[in-house]
Design a protein around this motif. Structure first.
Motif, PDB file in Angstrom:
ATOM      1  N   UNK A 150      -0.389 -65.489  53.037  1.00 24.51           N
ATOM      2  CA  UNK A 150       0.220 -65.982  52.375  1.00 24.51           C
ATOM      3  C   UNK A 150       0.104 -67.805  52.971  1.00 24.51           C
ATOM      4  N   UNK A 151      -0.298 -67.930  54.134  1.00 19.46           N
ATOM      5  CA  UNK A 151      -0.652 -69.351  54.368  1.00 19.46           C
ATOM      6  C   UNK A 151      -1.529 -70.412  53.642  1.00 19.46           C
ATOM      7  N   UNK A 152      -2.903 -69.570  52.728  1.00 12.28           N
ATOM      8  CA  UNK A 152      -3.686 -69.896  51.939  1.00 12.28           C
ATOM      9  C   UNK A 152      -3.611 -70.444  50.711  1.00 12.28           C
ATOM     10  N   UNK A 153      -2.158 -69.536  50.426  1.00 16.08           N
ATOM     11  CA  UNK A 153      -1.911 -69.690  48.665  1.00 16.08           C
ATOM     12  C   UNK A 153      -0.886 -70.758  48.606  1.00 16.08           C
ATOM     13  N   UNK A 154      -0.132 -71.383  49.888  1.00 18.11           N
ATOM     14  CA  UNK A 154       0.549 -72.762  49.772  1.00 18.11           C
ATOM     15  C   UNK A 154      -0.403 -73.828  49.006  1.00 18.11           C
ATOM     16  N   UNK A 155       0.502 -74.037  48.106  1.00 18.92           N
ATOM     17  CA  UNK A 155      -0.991 -75.910  46.929  1.00 18.92           C
ATOM     18  C   UNK A 155      -0.826 -76.846  47.989  1.00 18.92           C
ATOM     19  N   UNK A 156      -2.105 -77.312  48.162  1.00 13.79           N
ATOM     20  CA  UNK A 156      -2.466 -78.703  48.275  1.00 13.79           C
ATOM     21  C   UNK A 156      -0.827 -79.577  48.389  1.00 13.79           C
ATOM     22  N   UNK A 159       3.872 -83.257  54.027  1.00 16.34           N
ATOM     23  CA  UNK A 159       4.633 -81.826  52.217  1.00 16.34           C
ATOM     24  C   UNK A 159       3.276 -80.436  52.442  1.00 16.34           C
ATOM     25  N   UNK A 160       2.123 -80.583  52.928  1.00 17.92           N
ATOM     26  CA  UNK A 160       1.884 -79.449  53.423  1.00 17.92           C
ATOM     27  C   UNK A 160       2.005 -78.641  54.045  1.00 17.92           C
ATOM     28  N   UNK A 161       1.490 -79.424  55.311  1.00 19.20           N
ATOM     29  CA  UNK A 161       1.978 -78.920  56.530  1.00 19.20           C
ATOM     30  C   UNK A 161       3.271 -78.340  56.799  1.00 19.20           C
ATOM     31  N   UNK A 162       4.460 -78.659  56.369  1.00 21.37           N
ATOM     32  CA  UNK A 162       6.177 -78.236  56.100  1.00 21.37           C
ATOM     33  C   UNK A 162       5.613 -77.331  55.562  1.00 21.37           C
ATOM     34  N   UNK A 163       4.705 -76.994  54.290  1.00 19.32           N
ATOM     35  CA  UNK A 163       5.179 -75.962  53.874  1.00 19.32           C
ATOM     36  C   UNK A 163       4.220 -74.799  54.511  1.00 19.32           C
ATOM     37  N   UNK A 164       3.284 -75.173  54.768  1.00 19.19           N
ATOM     38  CA  UNK A 164       2.654 -73.494  55.846  1.00 19.19           C
ATOM     39  C   UNK A 164       3.393 -73.668  56.801  1.00 19.19           C
ATOM     40  N   UNK A 165       4.232 -74.277  57.305  1.00 24.80           N
ATOM     41  CA  UNK A 165       5.379 -73.901  58.623  1.00 24.80           C
ATOM     42  C   UNK A 165       6.204 -72.799  58.416  1.00 24.80           C
ATOM     43  N   UNK A 166       6.836 -73.274  56.797  1.00 20.75           N
ATOM     44  CA  UNK A 166       7.738 -72.356  56.309  1.00 20.75           C
ATOM     45  C   UNK A 166       7.407 -71.436  56.093  1.00 20.75           C
ATOM     46  N   UNK A 167       6.422 -71.385  54.976  1.00 22.71           N
ATOM     47  CA  UNK A 167       5.708 -69.876  54.906  1.00 22.71           C
ATOM     48  C   UNK A 167       5.432 -68.899  56.139  1.00 22.71           C
ATOM     49  N   UNK A 168       4.556 -69.397  56.910  1.00 16.76           N
ATOM     50  CA  UNK A 168       5.040 -68.337  58.283  1.00 16.76           C
ATOM     51  C   UNK A 168       6.198 -67.941  58.988  1.00 16.76           C
ATOM     52  N   UNK A 169       6.990 -69.188  58.928  1.00 16.66           N
ATOM     53  CA  UNK A 169       8.311 -68.191  59.143  1.00 16.66           C
ATOM     54  C   UNK A 169       8.749 -67.577  58.471  1.00 16.66           C
ATOM     55  N   UNK A 170       9.055 -67.700  57.222  1.00 20.93           N
ATOM     56  CA  UNK A 170       9.697 -66.901  56.248  1.00 20.93           C
ATOM     57  C   UNK A 170       9.085 -65.076  56.746  1.00 20.93           C
ATOM     58  N   UNK A 171       7.382 -65.377  56.966  1.00 22.96           N
ATOM     59  CA  UNK A 171       6.619 -64.056  56.969  1.00 22.96           C
ATOM     60  C   UNK A 171       7.519 -63.053  57.992  1.00 22.96           C
ATOM     61  N   UNK A 219      -5.628 -72.316  59.291  1.00 25.60           N
ATOM     62  CA  UNK A 219      -4.531 -73.637  59.428  1.00 25.60           C
ATOM     63  C   UNK A 219      -5.531 -74.514  59.602  1.00 25.60           C
ATOM     64  N   UNK A 220      -6.142 -74.343  60.569  1.00 23.75           N
ATOM     65  CA  UNK A 220      -7.403 -75.342  60.846  1.00 23.75           C
ATOM     66  C   UNK A 220      -7.289 -76.453  59.599  1.00 23.75           C
ATOM     67  N   UNK A 221      -7.807 -75.468  58.816  1.00 30.77           N
ATOM     68  CA  UNK A 221      -9.327 -76.341  57.889  1.00 30.77           C
ATOM     69  C   UNK A 221      -8.079 -77.259  56.790  1.00 30.77           C
ATOM     70  N   UNK A 222      -6.801 -76.809  57.315  1.00 26.52           N
ATOM     71  CA  UNK A 222      -5.689 -77.582  56.197  1.00 26.52           C
ATOM     72  C   UNK A 222      -5.862 -78.986  56.910  1.00 26.52           C
TER      73      UNK A 222
END
Length: 207
Positions: free
Chosen positions: A80-86, A92-104, A137-140
């Motif tokens: 899910x996190x890797x699928x977040x578009x840059x 914006x990218x960090x926020x999108x990943x955070x939202x994806x994690x909470x959604x999961x 997460x670290x890579x992003x």
């Protein structure tokens, strides 16, 4: 050729294909509805529609089954996190990943609690899957932050997201809609990153 004896205790019997995946699917459903305390290999077999001994082909005991569930959870979360578009903007990218994690976490409450529970914390497969997710997460973060900020930022975001997920699952923050949850996560992450909220004079809190 492997032959599995179907149980007659459920109408949704296992008929063919990947028994391991079918058992995990059944265990996941039971985990979300009944909790880990009620989960057993016999219950999973009954739910999957196979003989009571069939699960032991893949899982020696309940702990092995729980570890497999947690491992799959971390793998799915990482995907899910890797699928977040840059994003065009780093925040914006960090926020999108955070939202994806909470959604999961909200979509899979049972397995999410299990992933971070003590029971599976030392299993090698679970550790490897967790490390792989953290690496995403670290890579992003490495792409948006100076070297000296990367590790503190990764830990801070991980802790923030896990804390928010747990508070939401426990309904300590009420019962917000998904839209409200997304807005909350965005506000909290922006605040942690120093990008907001804006001050009364219209300037960023980071300014």
């Amino acid at each position: 050729m492997e032959v599995w004896t179907l149980s007659t205790s459920t109408g949704s019997g296992y008929h063919h294909g990947d028994l391991r995946a079918a058992l995990l699917d059944s265990a996941l459903e039971l985990l979300d509805t009944e909790g880990p305390g009620e989960l057993s290999l016999r219950a999973v077999a009954r739910h999957a529609g196979v003989s009571p001994n069939a699960p032991y082909r893949h899982y020696r005991d309940k702990e092995a089954l729980l570890a497999a569930l947690a491992t799959r959870g971390f793998t799915e979360l990482g995907e899910h996190l890797a699928a977040v578009a840059p994003g065009e903007a780093p925040d914006a990218e960090v926020i999108a990943m955070a939202c994806a994690a909470v959604d999961y976490a909200l979509d899979h409450p049972g397995v999410y609690r299990l992933m971070f529970g003590q029971a599976c914390s030392s299993h090698p497969d679970t550790i490897a899957a967790s490390d792989a997710t953290i690496a995403v997460v670290a890579e992003r973060i490495a792409a948006i932050a100076e070297p000296e900020r990367r590790e503190p930022l990764r830990i801070g975001i991980w802790a923030l997201v896990h804390g928010l997920s747990t508070l939401l699952l426990d309904e300590r923050l009420g019962t917000p809609t998904r839209a409200e949850t997304g807005a909350l996560v965005e506000t909290v992450v922006r605040t942690m990153l120093g990008a907001g909220p804006e001050r009364p004079d219209g300037k960023s809190a980071a300014g």
